[in-house]
Write a protein that holds these residues in place. Structure first.
Motif, mmCIF file in Angstrom:
data_model
loop_
_atom_site.group_PDB
_atom_site.id
_atom_site.type_symbol
_atom_site.label_atom_id
_atom_site.label_comp_id
_atom_site.label_asym_id
_atom_site.label_seq_id
_atom_site.Cartn_x
_atom_site.Cartn_y
_atom_site.Cartn_z
ATOM 1 N N ALA A 340 72.522 83.636 18.901
ATOM 2 C CA ALA A 340 72.898 82.133 18.151
ATOM 3 C C ALA A 340 71.833 81.976 17.470
ATOM 4 C CB ALA A 340 73.605 81.889 19.521
ATOM 5 N N VAL A 341 70.777 81.916 18.213
ATOM 6 C CA VAL A 341 69.893 81.461 17.587
ATOM 7 C C VAL A 341 69.394 81.917 15.986
ATOM 8 C CG1 VAL A 341 66.778 81.227 17.273
ATOM 9 C CG2 VAL A 341 68.728 80.872 19.401
ATOM 10 N N LEU A 342 69.663 83.218 15.891
ATOM 11 C CA LEU A 342 69.573 83.876 14.107
ATOM 12 C C LEU A 342 70.740 83.765 13.677
ATOM 13 C CD1 LEU A 342 68.691 87.426 15.646
ATOM 14 C CD2 LEU A 342 66.900 86.297 14.585
ATOM 15 N N THR A 343 71.485 83.632 14.402
ATOM 16 C CA THR A 343 72.241 82.562 12.719
ATOM 17 C C THR A 343 72.673 81.412 13.112
ATOM 18 O OG1 THR A 343 74.021 82.608 14.856
ATOM 19 C CG2 THR A 343 74.337 84.511 13.822
ATOM 20 N N THR A 344 71.896 80.591 13.663
ATOM 21 C CA THR A 344 71.492 79.193 12.442
ATOM 22 C C THR A 344 70.916 79.267 12.408
ATOM 23 O OG1 THR A 344 73.120 78.475 15.510
ATOM 24 C CG2 THR A 344 71.699 77.238 14.223
ATOM 25 N N ILE A 345 69.456 79.581 12.676
ATOM 26 C CA ILE A 345 68.438 79.818 12.143
ATOM 27 C C ILE A 345 68.720 79.575 10.314
ATOM 28 C CG2 ILE A 345 66.236 80.142 11.865
ATOM 29 C CD1 ILE A 345 67.075 77.906 13.941
#
Length: 455
Positions: A340-345
């Motif tokens: 989730a962090v990777l896709t959001t960033i």
């Protein structure tokens, strides 16, 4: 060689003559005298086209055609069948013939047929035609008929509509072009070669084939008997088939319907293969998690931009970014939180960068931005915007994680190409060194590479 062709004919003179003609056109030709030998050679050599003559001793041309279709890969194999009688032509089309040959002695038409099939076999990622608005509520295959006068096209429709489950519109050339310009493109066009003037239909074919929205439609040209010498021209312009004008009796109308169905099948198979090719290209270029370009695509693209900057004197900057303490995200909150962090960033970075920038995920939590035409001050300002867009809003985490949101920061290193760099690898190395300095200096900061850092 231009392509592998298998000739099947029990008459030695036919085999030899056809092989000489095709070999002189630089095709790799194998000629056999029986259906059984043809099936064996098809398994061994995997031809790109099979040409079946009228004379076979051990099986009929339709039976051989059906047997070839049953071989591994036979579904997509282009098969040309030499057939003269209407009954034999319909039987060959029912068995899966890709096209019919009226006379082996017509070398120009034969070579044009082969070129057309070879051309259709070449895959390229191209735009797909959009749906015809006039057919919006009809799920049947869509066709547009263009004739010298509306009555002729109405006659075609009357002869074919009971034999085809098609939705058919009748258009004049201007209407067909206007529809195509708006993306209202059918699956098939049936066009008279001569409309108001001689060759108008061929010019319409060429125009529709040149337009991105209509180029992938199927095209069939209708020729008057006295204009049969134009068959090879129509095929070379991109027609998938050429029909005579007479659809008046049941046999010729049935054959014409089968030939339209054959072209529709080839068109849909070509569409499927093009979609598959585009999908494979996208998989090779992009990171499946974030949808950004991957390292395999980004590094050669950076090298090309670097070389261009050396030639035209324009600046190019790179920013290498790394999520701070990303390992703790996975260890504490789980891999779902990490994804989730990777896709959001990734989304935030893409939305913040200027349109001309290249953004890629080049490692687990490492991103690369390439900024052509930017000097150091502008690159530094963009890097600061990226840092702030990541930091200012916590990232929402999926249900089941130990927290609802998570604050994330990035560190970044910037490097600009200069005359002392031999290649793009050195440029990346400078940015990597600057990133390491940012990490070791407390994280959540931007560092510009310098000759001292590089050293």
């Amino acid at each position: 060689m231009a392509g592998r062709i298998l000739i099947v004919d029990s008459v030695p003179t036919n085999r030899i003559t056809t092989k000489v003609r095709l070999t002189s056109a630089c095709y790799d030709v194998t000629a056999v005298g029986s259906g059984a030998e043809a099936l064996r050679q098809a398994r061994l050599t995997q031809p790109q086209i099979v040409l079946i003559g009228t004379a076979l001793h051990d099986m009929t041309p339709p039976a051989l055609c059906a047997a070839l279709r049953d071989l591994p890969g036979g579904t997509d194999l282009p098969i040309l069948v030499h057939a003269l009688e209407v009954g034999a032509r319909i039987a060959a089309l029912k068995a899966g013939a890709s096209a019919l040959i009226d006379a082996l002695g017509d070398e120009l038409t034969l070579l044009a047929r082969i070129r057309g099939l070879m051309r259709a076999d070449e895959l390229e990622p191209s735009g797909m035609a959009e749906a015809q608005a006039g057919f919006m509520h009809d799920d049947r295959p869509r066709a547009v008929f263009v004739a010298d006068q509306p009555a002729t096209a109405l006659g075609w429709r009357h002869a074919l509509q009971t034999r085809l489950d098609f939705s058919i519109l009748i258009r004049d050339p201007e209407g067909a072009l206007a529809d195509a310009a708006r993306g209202r493109v059918p699956d098939l066009y049936l066009i008279a070669a001569d409309i108001q003037q001689s060759g108008d239909g061929l010019r319409l074919l060429s125009e529709l084939r040149s337009r991105p929205l209509s180029r992938d439609a199927g095209f069939i040209i209708v020729l008057r008997p006295e204009r049969s010498e134009m068959t090879s021209v129509a095929l070379d312009l991109g027609a998938g088939d050429v029909l005579p004008t007479e659809f008046g009796n049941a046999a010729t109308a049935t054959e014409a319907a089968f030939r339209l169905e054959t072209q529709l099948s080839r068109k849909r198979e070509a569409d499927r293969r093009k979609q598959e090719t585009r999908r494979n290209v996208a998989f090779a270029m992009t990171d499946p998690l974030t949808g950004l370009y991957n390292r395999r695509y980004a590094m050669p693209r950076l090298a090309a931009l670097f070389d261009a900057s050396r030639n035209n004197g324009e600046a190019v900057a790179v920013i290498v970014m790394d999520l701070d303490r990303f390992k703790q995200v996975n260890d504490v909150h789980g891999h779902a939180a990490g994804d989730a962090v990777l896709t959001t960033i990734a989304t935030r970075l893409a939305e913040t960068l200027p349109p001309e920038a290249l953004l890629a995920r080049i490692g687990g939590e490492e991103f690369l931005a390439v900024l052509p035409g930017l000097v150091a001050r502008d690159a530094r300002a963009i890097a600061e915007e990226l840092r702030e867009c990541v930091m200012e809003t916590p990232v929402p985490l999926p249900a089941g994680c130990s927290a609802d949101t998570l604050s994330v920061t990035i560190s970044a290193g910037i490097a600009l190409a200069d005359d002392h760099m031999a290649d793009a690898d050195i440029l990346i190395a400078h940015a990597d060194r600057a990133l390491l300095t940012a990490k070791s200096s407390g994280r959540n900061r931007i560092v510009m590479a310098s000759s001292a850092i590089a050293a």
